[in-house]
Design a protein around this motif. Sequence first.
Motif, short mmCIF file in Angstrom:
data_model
loop_
_atom_site.label_atom_id
_atom_site.label_comp_id
_atom_site.label_asym_id
_atom_site.label_seq_id
_atom_site.Cartn_x
_atom_site.Cartn_y
_atom_site.Cartn_z
N SER A 1 -14.44 -9.74 -16.64
CA SER A 1 -14.39 -10.96 -15.84
C SER A 1 -15.80 -11.39 -15.45
O SER A 1 -16.71 -10.57 -15.34
CB SER A 1 -13.55 -10.74 -14.58
N LEU A 2 -15.97 -12.68 -15.23
CA LEU A 2 -17.28 -13.22 -14.88
C LEU A 2 -17.81 -12.63 -13.58
O LEU A 2 -19.01 -12.40 -13.45
CB LEU A 2 -17.21 -14.74 -14.77
N SER A 3 -16.92 -12.38 -12.62
CA SER A 3 -17.39 -11.84 -11.34
C SER A 3 -17.95 -10.43 -11.51
O SER A 3 -19.00 -10.10 -10.94
CB SER A 3 -16.27 -11.84 -10.31
N LYS A 4 -17.28 -9.59 -12.31
CA LYS A 4 -17.79 -8.24 -12.55
C LYS A 4 -19.12 -8.30 -13.29
O LYS A 4 -20.05 -7.56 -12.99
CB LYS A 4 -16.80 -7.42 -13.38
N LYS A 5 -19.20 -9.19 -14.26
CA LYS A 5 -20.43 -9.35 -15.04
C LYS A 5 -21.58 -9.79 -14.13
O LYS A 5 -22.70 -9.26 -14.21
CB LYS A 5 -20.19 -10.40 -16.12
N ARG A 6 -21.31 -10.71 -13.22
CA ARG A 6 -22.32 -11.21 -12.30
C ARG A 6 -22.78 -10.12 -11.34
O ARG A 6 -23.97 -9.99 -11.05
CB ARG A 6 -21.75 -12.40 -11.53
N ILE A 7 -21.84 -9.32 -10.85
CA ILE A 7 -22.16 -8.23 -9.92
C ILE A 7 -23.08 -7.22 -10.60
O ILE A 7 -24.10 -6.81 -10.03
CB ILE A 7 -20.88 -7.54 -9.41
N ARG A 8 -22.73 -6.82 -11.82
CA ARG A 8 -23.55 -5.84 -12.55
C ARG A 8 -24.94 -6.39 -12.83
O ARG A 8 -25.94 -5.68 -12.74
CB ARG A 8 -22.86 -5.45 -13.86
N LYS A 9 -25.01 -7.66 -13.19
CA LYS A 9 -26.29 -8.29 -13.49
C LYS A 9 -27.16 -8.34 -12.24
O LYS A 9 -28.37 -8.09 -12.29
CB LYS A 9 -26.05 -9.70 -14.03
N ASN A 10 -26.56 -8.65 -11.08
CA ASN A 10 -27.30 -8.73 -9.83
C ASN A 10 -27.82 -7.36 -9.40
O ASN A 10 -28.92 -7.26 -8.85
CB ASN A 10 -26.45 -9.34 -8.73
N ILE A 11 -27.05 -6.29 -9.65
CA ILE A 11 -27.50 -4.94 -9.33
C ILE A 11 -28.73 -4.62 -10.16
O ILE A 11 -29.73 -4.09 -9.65
CB ILE A 11 -26.37 -3.91 -9.59
N TRP A 12 -28.69 -4.97 -11.45
CA TRP A 12 -29.82 -4.72 -12.34
C TRP A 12 -31.04 -5.50 -11.89
O TRP A 12 -32.16 -4.98 -11.87
CB TRP A 12 -29.41 -5.12 -13.77
#
Length: 54
Positions: free
Chosen positions: A9-20
């Motif tokens: 999902s886009l939200s999970k993808k966004r969360i992981r990207k923000n952590i990185w």
Amino acid sequence: MAVPKKRISLSKKRIRKNIWKKKAYWAALKGFALGKSLSTGNSKSFFIQQISSK
């Protein structure tokens, strides 16, 4: 036979990207602070031999 992977999902993808991005931000900040302390001579963890020019 190859099976396509499920979409993340886009939200999970966004969360992981923000952590990185946050990790990269803090690493850059530490590097900048270290470089600044070395250039001003206020570093307590590195000993640099000062070259005096006459």
